[in-house]
Design a protein around this motif. Structure first.
Motif, short mmCIF file in Angstrom:
data_model
loop_
_atom_site.label_atom_id
_atom_site.label_comp_id
_atom_site.label_asym_id
_atom_site.label_seq_id
_atom_site.Cartn_x
_atom_site.Cartn_y
_atom_site.Cartn_z
N PRO A 187 1.87 -5.43 8.20
CA PRO A 187 1.78 -3.96 8.28
C PRO A 187 1.13 -3.30 7.08
O PRO A 187 1.10 -2.07 6.98
N THR A 214 4.18 4.21 5.80
CA THR A 214 3.15 3.62 6.67
C THR A 214 3.51 2.19 7.05
O THR A 214 3.41 1.80 8.23
N ARG A 268 6.46 2.26 9.48
CA ARG A 268 6.07 2.76 10.80
C ARG A 268 5.27 1.72 11.56
O ARG A 268 5.51 1.49 12.76
N ARG A 269 4.32 1.06 10.90
CA ARG A 269 3.49 0.06 11.59
C ARG A 269 4.35 -1.10 12.09
O ARG A 269 4.15 -1.59 13.20
N SER A 270 5.30 -1.53 11.28
CA SER A 270 6.16 -2.62 11.70
C SER A 270 7.00 -2.20 12.90
O SER A 270 7.14 -2.96 13.87
N ASP A 311 4.69 -1.95 16.02
CA ASP A 311 4.31 -3.28 16.49
C ASP A 311 5.48 -3.96 17.20
O ASP A 311 5.29 -4.66 18.20
#
Length: 432
Positions: A234, A305, A308-310, A313
């Motif tokens: 991430p 960030t 959030r990406r983790s 996903d």
């Protein structure tokens, strides 16, 4: 202070006190001294929690208790002496709770009693019946030898909490696992102070029950196994309009700054320290950032960030919500010990200027809400048992924050072990 200064003005009166058979005058002076000292400690603790070791001044403390700075120095000669006393008094309060909890007959009973005692103390603080609790986030900002003394006392407290898990029923846990669980339990208690304010004190009994249930029984419904799936890295890889070499430099800069701020606290990590860690000049620092506040805000944004990406996903996995939740929790725990870790600890928010603190708190809240939503979805699809999603999400955030310092309590820890050793106990139960 009053009794001593009076004695200096009137040595005869002081001598007369020495001949009092019952010691009432000397006792009254000692009691006044002790009360004033406690008042100073309470005021200093509130300022220390809000402004950190570097931000607290003797003048601020003196103003809060209606004294001049010289009067405060009679009790505590230097600011670090006072800060260290605040930390030691906080540790004494926790030691009393740990000692009472340790007297319980089983590990589960000790954990529940510890939660009960802490929540009761927090309730009394909220009601104004007890002095503020001490945040230990900036212990490392103390100067030596005071820092070493406080750290040694904290380590003693840690060993007492680890002893909660000394029981024949837990023979399957080795020392590393007990260390990790002790760290997890302590951080759950420390961190809860930041989110308990969302609850009225009348709700504390329910909060205690829900926290205890999650710690002892975990989250999965039925016999669902711990089997997190791997997720993409991430780490932010792009910045709109920026060349690749600039992105790489930015990432290096933010990682180094995050590590230093986590170690020394927001105020303890100066621009000079951050520049030295990167082997750049202060001029180079200011070329990239207007000031340290701007850098810390960027470190927080990077943390948001990555989180959030983790989470996104994980939600994209073709799996039930339990697997999605364990995947992001495991991935973020391991990320803390990676070459791109750790993430910035939320404790750094406390010392931020008010204008920045609100925005950063909102960023953390969005991450917490996504965890709560995943848990709610899991309850709906039957993969997670009926628990309080909000409290569970707070506890996951606490675990991830604590993972940043896991290596200090479990020396030699490999990132591939981190999730199994730290995320799994919270999500499946600390006694399993």
């Amino acid at each position: 202070m009053d009794g001593v200064s009076m004695g200096r003005r009137d040595p005869v009166r002081r001598t007369g006190c020495a001949f009092m058979d019952d010691g009432r005058i000397a006792g009254a002076a000692t009691a006044r001294y002790a009360r004033k000292k406690e008042t100073i400690l309470a005021a200093a603790t509130a300022i220390l929690n809000r402004q950190g070791v570097r931000g607290m001044t003797l003048a601020d403390v003196a103003a809060k208790v209606g004294l001049n700075t010289t009067s405060v120095t009679y009790y505590y000669r230097k600011k670090d002496d006072l800060a260290a006393a605040c930390f030691m008094r906080g540790l004494e309060r926790f030691e009393a709770m740990v000692a009472e909890a340790a007297a319980q007959a089983s590990p589960a009973a000790r954990i529940l009693k510890f939660l009960d005692l802490y929540l009761d103390l927090n309730r009394r603080v909220r009601l104004g019946e007890a002095t503020p609790l001490t945040s230990f986030a900036e212990v490392k900002a103390l100067k030596e030898p005071l820092r070493g003394s406080v750290v040694a006392a904290f380590n003693d407290l840690f060993r007492r909490v680890r002893a909660f898990f000394d029981d024949p029923s837990l023979a399957h846990l080795d020392k590393r696992q007990r260390n990790a669980r002790a760290h997890l339990l302590m951080e759950q208690v420390f961190w809860s102070g930041t989110w308990l304010r969302r609850y009225d004190v009348e709700d504390y009994g329910r909060v205690r029950d829900r926290m205890g249930d999650i710690l002892l029984n975990g989250l999965p419904a039925g016999d669902r196994a711990w089997a997190p799936q791997p997720l993409p890295d991430p780490t932010p890889q792009t910045v709109e309009g920026a060349p690749p070499e600039s992105i790489e430099w930015r990432e290096t800069f933010l990682v180094a700054a995050t590590r230093l701020i986590n170690q020394r606290g927001y105020r303890g990590a100066s621009v000079e320290d951050i520049s030295a860690a990167l082997n750049v000049t202060k001029g180079s620092f200011y070329h990239h950032h207007d000031d340290k506040d701007a850098l810390v805000a960027e470190c927080f944004e990077r943390t948001f960030t990555v989180t959030r990406r983790s989470q996104l996903d994980a939600r994209a996995l073709d799996a039930d919500s339990w697997t999605q939740l364990t995947s992001t929790a495991a991935g973020l725990t391991a990320y803390q010990l990676s070459e791109h870790g750790p993430l910035l600890r939320a404790s750094s928010m406390g010392a931020l200027p008010d204008a920045l603190r609100g925005d950063m708190a909102d960023g953390y809240a969005r991450g917490w809400q996504r965890f709560a939503a995943m848990i709610s979805d899991g309850i709906a699809d039957g993969s997670i048992r009926a628990i309080d999603p909000c409290i569970a999400a707070h506890m996951i955030n606490s675990m991830l924050n604590a993972a940043a310092s896991l290596g200090a309590w479990v020396p030699g820890l490999d990132r591939d072990e981190a999730a199994e050793l730290f995320a799994r106990p919270l999500l499946t139960g600390v006694l399993k």
